[in-house]
Design a protein around this motif. Structure first.
Motif, mmCIF file in Angstrom:
data_model
loop_
_atom_site.group_PDB
_atom_site.id
_atom_site.type_symbol
_atom_site.label_atom_id
_atom_site.label_comp_id
_atom_site.label_asym_id
_atom_site.label_seq_id
_atom_site.Cartn_x
_atom_site.Cartn_y
_atom_site.Cartn_z
ATOM 1 N N VAL A 37 7.433 2.928 10.708
ATOM 2 C CA VAL A 37 7.555 2.553 9.295
ATOM 3 C C VAL A 37 9.023 2.264 9.017
ATOM 4 C CG1 VAL A 37 7.247 3.296 6.903
ATOM 5 C CG2 VAL A 37 5.572 3.978 8.648
ATOM 6 N N VAL A 38 9.301 1.053 8.539
ATOM 7 C CA VAL A 38 10.664 0.658 8.210
ATOM 8 C C VAL A 38 10.840 0.794 6.700
ATOM 9 C CG1 VAL A 38 12.391 -1.175 8.334
ATOM 10 C CG2 VAL A 38 10.676 -0.954 10.152
ATOM 11 N N GLY A 39 11.634 1.764 6.301
ATOM 12 C CA GLY A 39 11.837 2.061 4.889
ATOM 13 C C GLY A 39 11.371 3.473 4.582
ATOM 14 N N ILE A 59 6.988 7.134 13.532
ATOM 15 C CA ILE A 59 8.446 7.118 13.492
ATOM 16 C C ILE A 59 8.850 6.322 12.257
ATOM 17 C CG2 ILE A 59 10.519 6.140 14.547
ATOM 18 C CD1 ILE A 59 9.317 6.794 17.260
ATOM 19 N N ALA A 60 9.787 6.851 11.478
ATOM 20 C CA ALA A 60 10.291 6.162 10.293
ATOM 21 C C ALA A 60 11.787 5.952 10.426
ATOM 22 C CB ALA A 60 9.980 6.958 9.032
ATOM 23 N N ILE A 61 12.256 4.790 9.955
ATOM 24 C CA ILE A 61 13.686 4.502 9.963
ATOM 25 C C ILE A 61 14.090 3.912 8.619
ATOM 26 C CG2 ILE A 61 13.780 4.140 12.458
ATOM 27 C CD1 ILE A 61 13.868 1.118 11.933
ATOM 28 N N GLY A 234 2.417 0.573 18.241
ATOM 29 C CA GLY A 234 1.233 -0.274 18.148
ATOM 30 C C GLY A 234 1.256 -1.127 16.902
ATOM 31 N N VAL A 235 1.858 -0.590 15.836
ATOM 32 C CA VAL A 235 1.911 -1.278 14.542
ATOM 33 C C VAL A 235 3.256 -0.986 13.897
ATOM 34 C CG1 VAL A 235 0.977 -1.266 12.185
ATOM 35 C CG2 VAL A 235 -0.586 -1.270 14.128
ATOM 36 N N CYS A 236 3.795 -1.963 13.186
ATOM 37 C CA CYS A 236 4.998 -1.771 12.376
ATOM 38 C C CYS A 236 4.654 -2.055 10.919
ATOM 39 C CB CYS A 236 6.118 -2.703 12.841
ATOM 40 S SG CYS A 236 7.618 -2.624 11.823
ATOM 41 N N VAL A 237 5.117 -1.186 10.024
ATOM 42 C CA VAL A 237 4.912 -1.368 8.588
ATOM 43 C C VAL A 237 6.262 -1.567 7.924
ATOM 44 C CG1 VAL A 237 3.986 -0.402 6.469
ATOM 45 C CG2 VAL A 237 2.878 0.122 8.649
ATOM 46 N N LEU A 238 6.410 -2.669 7.205
ATOM 47 C CA LEU A 238 7.643 -2.982 6.493
ATOM 48 C C LEU A 238 7.503 -2.513 5.050
ATOM 49 C CD1 LEU A 238 8.114 -6.603 7.869
ATOM 50 C CD2 LEU A 238 9.203 -4.504 8.703
ATOM 51 N N ALA A 239 8.180 -1.421 4.723
ATOM 52 C CA ALA A 239 8.145 -0.863 3.373
ATOM 53 C C ALA A 239 9.566 -0.857 2.825
ATOM 54 C CB ALA A 239 7.561 0.547 3.398
ATOM 55 N N THR A 240 10.129 -2.053 2.741
ATOM 56 C CA THR A 240 11.550 -2.210 2.436
ATOM 57 C C THR A 240 11.825 -2.686 1.011
ATOM 58 O OG1 THR A 240 11.493 -4.454 3.356
ATOM 59 C CG2 THR A 240 12.122 -2.672 4.846
ATOM 60 N N GLY A 241 10.825 -2.549 0.133
ATOM 61 C CA GLY A 241 11.040 -2.987 -1.245
ATOM 62 C C GLY A 241 11.214 -4.490 -1.325
ATOM 63 N N TYR A 242 12.142 -4.918 -2.157
ATOM 64 C CA TYR A 242 12.322 -6.365 -2.312
ATOM 65 C C TYR A 242 13.269 -6.951 -1.270
ATOM 66 C CZ TYR A 242 16.874 -5.737 -4.640
ATOM 67 O OH TYR A 242 18.172 -5.423 -4.935
ATOM 68 N N GLU A 243 13.847 -6.132 -0.402
ATOM 69 C CA GLU A 243 14.681 -6.647 0.682
ATOM 70 C C GLU A 243 13.761 -7.099 1.820
ATOM 71 O OE1 GLU A 243 18.961 -4.771 0.899
ATOM 72 O OE2 GLU A 243 17.448 -3.259 1.247
ATOM 73 N N LEU A 244 13.370 -8.345 1.783
ATOM 74 C CA LEU A 244 12.383 -8.844 2.730
ATOM 75 C C LEU A 244 12.959 -8.914 4.135
ATOM 76 C CD1 LEU A 244 10.738 -11.739 0.685
ATOM 77 C CD2 LEU A 244 10.239 -9.285 0.670
ATOM 78 N N ALA A 245 12.163 -8.481 5.098
ATOM 79 C CA ALA A 245 12.587 -8.530 6.496
ATOM 80 C C ALA A 245 12.507 -9.949 7.029
ATOM 81 C CB ALA A 245 11.709 -7.606 7.342
ATOM 82 N N VAL A 246 13.235 -10.205 8.103
ATOM 83 C CA VAL A 246 13.217 -11.510 8.751
ATOM 84 C C VAL A 246 11.778 -11.843 9.168
ATOM 85 C CG1 VAL A 246 14.003 -12.818 10.756
ATOM 86 C CG2 VAL A 246 15.586 -11.292 9.565
ATOM 87 N N GLY A 247 11.343 -13.063 8.846
ATOM 88 C CA GLY A 247 10.010 -13.499 9.242
ATOM 89 C C GLY A 247 8.938 -13.240 8.217
ATOM 90 N N VAL A 248 9.276 -12.550 7.113
ATOM 91 C CA VAL A 248 8.285 -12.290 6.063
ATOM 92 C C VAL A 248 8.377 -13.394 5.011
ATOM 93 C CG1 VAL A 248 7.539 -10.705 4.262
ATOM 94 C CG2 VAL A 248 8.395 -9.807 6.432
ATOM 95 N N PRO A 249 7.278 -14.123 4.772
ATOM 96 C CA PRO A 249 7.325 -15.206 3.790
ATOM 97 C C PRO A 249 7.724 -14.701 2.412
ATOM 98 C CG PRO A 249 5.311 -15.325 5.093
ATOM 99 C CD PRO A 249 5.957 -14.010 5.409
ATOM 100 N N GLY A 250 8.600 -15.429 1.748
ATOM 101 C CA GLY A 250 9.063 -15.018 0.427
ATOM 102 C C GLY A 250 8.564 -15.889 -0.696
ATOM 103 N N ASN A 251 7.714 -16.878 -0.397
ATOM 104 C CA ASN A 251 7.236 -17.748 -1.470
ATOM 105 C C ASN A 251 6.347 -16.951 -2.419
ATOM 106 O OD1 ASN A 251 5.485 -17.718 0.898
ATOM 107 N ND2 ASN A 251 4.138 -19.093 -0.245
ATOM 108 N N GLY A 252 6.554 -17.180 -3.709
ATOM 109 C CA GLY A 252 5.797 -16.464 -4.725
ATOM 110 C C GLY A 252 6.333 -15.079 -5.032
ATOM 111 N N HIS A 253 7.418 -14.690 -4.365
ATOM 112 C CA HIS A 253 8.001 -13.359 -4.540
ATOM 113 C C HIS A 253 9.317 -13.495 -5.286
ATOM 114 C CE1 HIS A 253 10.306 -9.741 -3.280
ATOM 115 N NE2 HIS A 253 9.125 -9.153 -3.291
ATOM 116 N N ARG A 254 9.427 -12.818 -6.441
ATOM 117 C CA ARG A 254 10.642 -12.885 -7.252
ATOM 118 C C ARG A 254 11.302 -11.511 -7.297
ATOM 119 N NH1 ARG A 254 9.700 -13.944 -12.914
ATOM 120 N NH2 ARG A 254 7.885 -12.602 -12.618
#
Length: 407
Positions: A37-39, A59-61, A234-254
């Motif tokens: 879990v990232v975040g 594991i969380a970072i 096996g899985v990664c979860v991006l829980a980084t708030g509005y700081e979008l990670a590389v590769g995450v589409p940002g269209n429609g996100h303000r």
């Protein structure tokens, strides 16, 4: 990660209260887990807790550290009532999906309450009514139609006239909707309590650790870190708030800036039931109390431009918010004792994005939480845990990426 942003400025009121310590480790070598879990804010904590409770190794970072991001800036009005009125959401997503989203939100608040009580987290948990006041988005007959639509979906909603609102709460507005079953809590203490539960199940928390790359294959994800070690899961979860990670589409996100104040404790001057108060307006004012009688009031939201502009506006925004609070409740001392600013991600529909990243089925994103961040975090915990453990969740179609999203 993408551009680093200051997630908040000023001193949020939650620093007035003691938060339990949560130990973290230093990442010095490669490691593995079922899920990374990232975040480590409130979203990451809920997701990690739900996964670890199902027997997943976690594991969380976090690049800052526990509770050093936007979690401390939330005013923590934990409502099942979505920012997007059910009548408005029906025009965007259709009546059936709008009703399902509102019902799922209601169930999520109940689920969160039960989880807090089961674990035994001391976070000032209290049930609160809410008052949704007429504003520039809904008023008069439109607000009554909103109450009718909520009841039609099987949700609690009572329409109050001006005289009823005045006699019950001392508020002078055209009309309002009264609801029950929302939650007030301390978000820092909740987050710390969830992480302590995770660690008791042998989850591991590393901070500060910055994720800089995500290598995705058919059976695992490798998260590269700025310090060098790689985390394989096996899985990664991006829980980084509005700081979008590389590769995450940002269209429609303000990204939206919001501002808040908290008064000194004044328990003898509070309104009946200490109901949450918010407006059918854009932007809207939102008000709650703390366990010791402070009044938290936020609003004056606007599109995020940069940290310098946001921070320069804090004094003026705080004065405006204090003036609006005083006008609504004249008996209160609306003088700010704490002032702060924060930011959050939002989508056009008002619904979050909880889904795998397009083309990367082992990489989950939880984002676009708007004003219902804690409620949406609970739904993210439920849905991601279901996906990881092979269970079906009938509402996953509500919270996907926009159809146009591309890597």
């Amino acid at each position: 990660m993408k551009r680093h942003l200051d997630l908040r400025t000023g001193r949020p009121v939650w620093y007035a209260y003691r938060t339990p310590q949560v130990p973290t480790e230093t990442l010095v070598r490669d490691c593995e887990a079922d899920v990374v879990v990232v975040g480590m804010g409130i979203s990451g904590s809920m997701i990690a807790e739900a996964l670890s409770a199902e027997g997943q190794s976690v594991i969380a970072i976090d690049r800052r550290g526990l509770l050093r991001g936007s979690t401390s800036a939330t005013t923590a009005l934990v409502q099942f009532e979505i920012d997007q009125p059910i009548t408005k959401l029906a025009l965007i997503a259709g009546k059936e999906k709008a009703e399902r989203a509102w019902i799922r939100s209601r169930l999520a608040v109940e689920g969160l309450r039960a989880r807090i009580q089961d674990i035994g987290i001391e976070c000032g948990l209290a049930e609160r009514r809410s008052l949704y006041l007429a504003g520039n988005v809904l008023r008069g007959s439109s607000l009554q139609s909103e109450a009718d639509a909520r009841r039609s979906a099987g949700l609690d909603a009572t329409y109050l006239t001006r005289s009823e609102l005045g006699s019950r709460y001392g508020i002078d507005r055209e009309n309002a909707i009264e609801c029950h079953g929302n939650l007030a809590l301390d978000p820092r203490r909740l987050t710390a309590g969830l992480w302590r539960a995770c660690l008791s199940r042998k989850a591991r928390a590393f901070a500060p650790v910055e994720a800089v790359s995500f290598s995705h294959s058919a059976d695992h994800v490798e998260v590269g870190t700025a310090a060098g070690p790689v985390i394989r899961a096996g899985v990664c979860v991006l829980a980084t708030g509005y700081e979008l990670a590389v590769g995450v589409p940002g269209n429609g996100h303000r990204v939206i800036s919001t501002y808040a104040i908290a008064t000194k404790p004044q328990p003898t001057k509070l309104w009946p039931t200490q109901a949450f108060v918010w407006e059918a307006s854009d932007p809207y004012l939102y008000i709650r109390t703390t366990h010791d009688g402070r009044v938290i009031c936020g609003g004056e939201d606007e599109e995020f431009e940069d940290e310098a502009r946001r921070d320069a506006l804090i004094s003026r925004k705080a004065a405006t918010i204090a003036g609006k609070l005083k006008a609504l409740f004249p008996a209160l001392d609306a003088t700010p004792d704490y002032t702060w600013a924060g930011a959050f991600g939002s989508t056009g529909s008002g619904l979050p994005i909880i889904a795998t990243v397009p083309g990367k089925p082992r990489l989950f994103a939880a984002m676009g939480y708007g004003g219902n961040g804690i409620t949406w975090s609970r739904i993210a915990a439920e849905q991601i845990t279901a996906a990881v453990t092979g269970r079906e969740d009938r509402d996953t179609d509500l919270f996907g990426f926009p159809p146009s999203s591309r890597l």
